[in-house]
Design an enzyme around this catalytic site. Structure first.
Site, short mmCIF file in Angstrom:
data_model
loop_
_atom_site.label_atom_id
_atom_site.label_comp_id
_atom_site.label_asym_id
_atom_site.label_seq_id
_atom_site.Cartn_x
_atom_site.Cartn_y
_atom_site.Cartn_z
CG ASP A 178 9.36 107.01 62.51
OD1 ASP A 178 8.71 106.01 62.15
OD2 ASP A 178 9.24 108.12 61.95
CD GLU A 179 4.72 103.45 61.47
OE1 GLU A 179 4.58 103.81 60.29
OE2 GLU A 179 3.90 102.74 62.05
CE1 TYR B 280 6.21 99.80 60.39
CE2 TYR B 280 6.85 97.63 59.52
CZ TYR B 280 7.15 98.97 59.82
OH TYR B 280 8.42 99.45 59.55
N1 LIG Z 1 10.13 102.42 53.95
C1 LIG Z 1 10.21 103.16 55.02
O1 LIG Z 1 9.79 104.33 55.04
C2 LIG Z 1 10.83 102.60 56.28
C3 LIG Z 1 11.10 103.47 57.34
C4 LIG Z 1 11.69 102.97 58.50
C5 LIG Z 1 12.02 101.63 58.58
N2 LIG Z 1 11.74 100.79 57.55
C6 LIG Z 1 12.17 99.40 57.66
O2 LIG Z 1 13.13 99.18 56.63
C7 LIG Z 1 13.08 97.81 56.20
C8 LIG Z 1 12.89 97.75 54.70
O3 LIG Z 1 11.70 98.46 54.41
P1 LIG Z 1 11.22 98.64 52.88
O4 LIG Z 1 10.40 99.86 52.83
O5 LIG Z 1 12.37 98.48 51.98
O6 LIG Z 1 10.26 97.36 52.74
P2 LIG Z 1 9.81 96.55 51.45
O7 LIG Z 1 8.50 95.99 51.83
O8 LIG Z 1 9.95 97.38 50.25
O9 LIG Z 1 10.93 95.37 51.35
C9 LIG Z 1 11.03 94.40 52.36
C10 LIG Z 1 11.73 93.19 51.74
O10 LIG Z 1 11.88 92.20 52.76
C11 LIG Z 1 11.52 90.93 52.23
N3 LIG Z 1 11.04 90.07 53.32
C12 LIG Z 1 10.02 90.32 54.18
N4 LIG Z 1 9.86 89.27 55.02
C13 LIG Z 1 10.83 88.35 54.69
C14 LIG Z 1 11.16 87.07 55.17
N5 LIG Z 1 10.46 86.50 56.15
N6 LIG Z 1 12.19 86.40 54.59
C15 LIG Z 1 12.90 86.99 53.57
N7 LIG Z 1 12.62 88.19 53.05
C16 LIG Z 1 11.59 88.86 53.62
C17 LIG Z 1 10.42 91.23 51.21
O11 LIG Z 1 10.29 90.18 50.26
C18 LIG Z 1 10.91 92.54 50.60
O12 LIG Z 1 11.73 92.30 49.48
C19 LIG Z 1 11.94 97.17 56.99
O13 LIG Z 1 12.50 96.49 58.10
C20 LIG Z 1 11.10 98.35 57.46
O14 LIG Z 1 10.46 98.03 58.69
C21 LIG Z 1 11.16 101.23 56.39
C1 LIG Z 2 8.55 104.89 59.21
C2 LIG Z 2 7.45 104.12 58.49
O1 LIG Z 2 7.18 104.80 57.25
C3 LIG Z 2 6.21 104.14 56.44
O2 LIG Z 2 4.97 104.02 57.13
P1 LIG Z 2 3.76 105.08 56.94
O3 LIG Z 2 2.50 104.40 57.28
O4 LIG Z 2 4.10 106.36 57.62
O5 LIG Z 2 3.86 105.35 55.37
P2 LIG Z 2 2.68 105.47 54.30
O6 LIG Z 2 3.27 106.09 53.11
O7 LIG Z 2 1.94 104.19 54.16
O8 LIG Z 2 1.67 106.52 55.00
C4 LIG Z 2 2.10 107.85 55.29
C5 LIG Z 2 0.86 108.68 55.57
O9 LIG Z 2 0.11 108.83 54.36
C6 LIG Z 2 -1.19 108.30 54.52
N1 LIG Z 2 -1.55 107.61 53.26
C7 LIG Z 2 -0.81 106.54 52.83
C8 LIG Z 2 -1.15 105.88 51.67
C9 LIG Z 2 -2.28 106.31 50.91
O10 LIG Z 2 -2.65 105.72 49.85
N2 LIG Z 2 -2.99 107.41 51.38
C10 LIG Z 2 -2.64 108.07 52.53
O11 LIG Z 2 -3.32 109.06 52.93
C11 LIG Z 2 -1.13 107.37 55.72
O12 LIG Z 2 -2.38 107.28 56.40
C12 LIG Z 2 -0.07 108.01 56.57
O13 LIG Z 2 -0.63 108.99 57.45
C13 LIG Z 2 6.71 102.76 56.04
O14 LIG Z 2 5.73 102.10 55.25
C14 LIG Z 2 6.96 101.92 57.28
O15 LIG Z 2 7.60 100.70 56.89
C15 LIG Z 2 7.76 102.66 58.30
O16 LIG Z 2 8.49 102.05 59.09
#
Ligand SMILES: NC(=O)c1ccc[n+]([C@@H]2O[C@H](COP(=O)([O-])OP(=O)(O)OC[C@H]3O[C@@H](n4cnc5c(N)ncnc54)[C@H](O)[C@@H]3O)[C@@H](O)[C@H]2O)c1
Ligand SMILES: C[C@H]1O[C@H](OP(=O)(O)OP(=O)(O)OC[C@H]2O[C@@H](n3ccc(=O)[nH]c3=O)[C@H](O)[C@@H]2O)[C@H](O)[C@@H](O)C1=O
Length: 334
Positions: free
Chosen positions: A147-148, A171
């Site tokens: 959503d970012e 990012y």
């Molecule tokens: N966590 C959230 O809140 C959130 C929300 C919206 C979207 N996303 C998206 O979801 C996906 C997964 O997020 P997550 O939170 O599980 O992340 P994460 O950082 O926990 O895991 C990402 C994984 O991708 C692997 N990776 C990264 N670059 C790579 C590369 N070049 N080659 C092979 N492997 C690679 C890393 O080693 C890791 O295991 C991402 O695309 C992120 O942008 C995450």
């Molecule tokens: C959709 C994305 O969600 C995640 O990104 P986001 O930056 O929103 O997640 P965080 O948990 O890193 O931050 C949320 C919110 O909390 C604040 N915060 C975070 C860590 C900390 O130690 N202290 C904090 O106050 C931060 O400033 C934010 O406002 C996800 O990581 C991303 O991949 C998404 O795509």
């Protein structure tokens, strides 16, 4: 397509050793619904899993699962061999990315190189196998965006799937760049690509740099709970099982070229989130010593809130099933 006998589909799952990918793989590899589907996880292994496969080790015994260690932003030739020459896959579900906003402020170029090249290396291979087989839809590409990419929304404002992209940090800019590249591959090469843009996801095995696991880690280790700025920023949260369900719904039901927002109605300020976690933690461990909340320097830019309109995916039959309180309770007690 030379599929091993017992498999109807063969899916390349990138980033499956990380938070969301490992939960996705556990859901499908242990499900009766997907025993006729082969899942191959490709992951470079990074700090989020302590450079190990610890979150998916238990899946290595499954007949329909295998793991490949590779950095797909650098190993185009390997991807070409697997996808184009050996024709091993019918689908790609692309989770792999550097996902930390905070880390992206420290090394913006690394985020662009890693996230954009990882995605475009895959897209090129999907394009070329489509050329080879005379069908641009030969391999289905499901991309996990965020959503970012829309940037922040004002109060009472929400982003629809056709909202212009306006990312604010390195990012989300790298993620927005990928979305635009995918759009170009759809227009120019008619790839079967679908994008999913989600609110914040939380759940099991999330690295403790994100606010929910950070708070829990601080509580367990009696370390100060760090709030960026004054804690007024808001986020909307989706429990991991609901997000995995959303990915499965889109993967199995979407037409090509679509974008789906995956949202939540649970919007919370950061300070309220921390206090909610503390309250629920104390219910579980009433005699715990609660560490102090410490207000630290804010991010270089901290989006105020993200609010996406997720009517479209509801039409596919998906909706969140887990309330924030239920999800936090599951994570706290896990
Ligand atoms: N966590 C959230 O809140 C959130 C929300 C919206 C979207 N996303 C998206 O979801 C996906 C997964 O997020 P997550 O939170 O599980 O992340 P994460 O950082 O926990 O895991 C990402 C994984 O991708 C692997 N990776 C990264 N670059 C790579 C590369 N070049 N080659 C092979 N492997 C690679 C890393 O080693 C890791 O295991 C991402 O695309 C992120 O942008 C995450
Ligand atoms: C959709 C994305 O969600 C995640 O990104 P986001 O930056 O929103 O997640 P965080 O948990 O890193 O931050 C949320 C919110 O909390 C604040 N915060 C975070 C860590 C900390 O130690 N202290 C904090 O106050 C931060 O400033 C934010 O406002 C996800 O990581 C991303 O991949 C998404 O795509």
């Amino acid at each position: 397509m030379i599929l091993e006998q017992q498999f109807s589909r063969s899916v390349l799952v990138t980033g499956g050793a990380g938070f969301i990918g490992s939960n996705f793989l556990r859901a499908v590899c242990t499900s009766q619904d997907y025993q006729d589907v082969k899942f191959t996880c490709i992951d470079k292994l990074s700090y989020v899993s302590d450079n190990t496969t610890k979150f998916i080790d238990d899946l290595l015994k499954e007949d329909n699962f295998e793991f490949i260690k590779a950095d797909i932003s650098e190993e185009y030739d390997l991807l070409y061999r697997l996808i184009v020459e050996q024709e091993l896959f019918t689908d790609v579900i692309h989770f792999a990315a550097e996902s930390s906003v905070d880390r992206s402020f420290e090394d913006p170029l690394f985020f662009t190189k890693n996230n954009v090249l990882a995605a475009q290396n895959l897209l090129e291979c999907v394009r070329l196998i489509g050329n080879k087989r005379g069908d641009p839809h030969h391999v289905k590409f499901i991309h996990i965006s965020t959503d970012e990419v829309y940037g922040e929304q004002r109060t009472n404002e929400s982003a629809a799937e056709n909202t212009l992209l306006s990312p604010s940090n390195p990012y989300s800019a790298s993620k927005g760049a990928i979305d635009l590249i995918i759009n170009a591959y759809i227009k120019s090469f008619q790839l079967f690509a679908v994008l999913i843009r989600s609110n914040n996801v939380y759940g099991y095995h999330q690295y403790p740099e994100k606010i929910i696991p950070m708070t829990l880690y601080s509580l367990c280790h009696r370390q100060p709970i760090r709030i960026h700025g004054d804690g007024h920023n808001k986020r909307r949260y989706l429990f991991i099982d609901d997000f995995v369900s959303a990915v499965l719904t889109v993967w199995n039901k979407s037409e090509p070229y679509e974008i789906y927002n995956v949202g939540s109605d649970d919007e919370v300020t950061n300070i309220d989130m921390v206090n909610l976690i503390i309250r629920q933690y104390k219910q579980w461990k009433p005699y715990s010593t609660i560490p102090p909340i410490t207000y630290v320097t804010d991010r270089k830019f901290n989006d105020d809130r993200y609010d996406v309109d997720f009517t479209k995916i509801r039409r596919l039959g998906w909706k969140p099933q887990t309330t924030l309180q239920q999800g936090l309770d599951k994570v706290i007690r896990s």
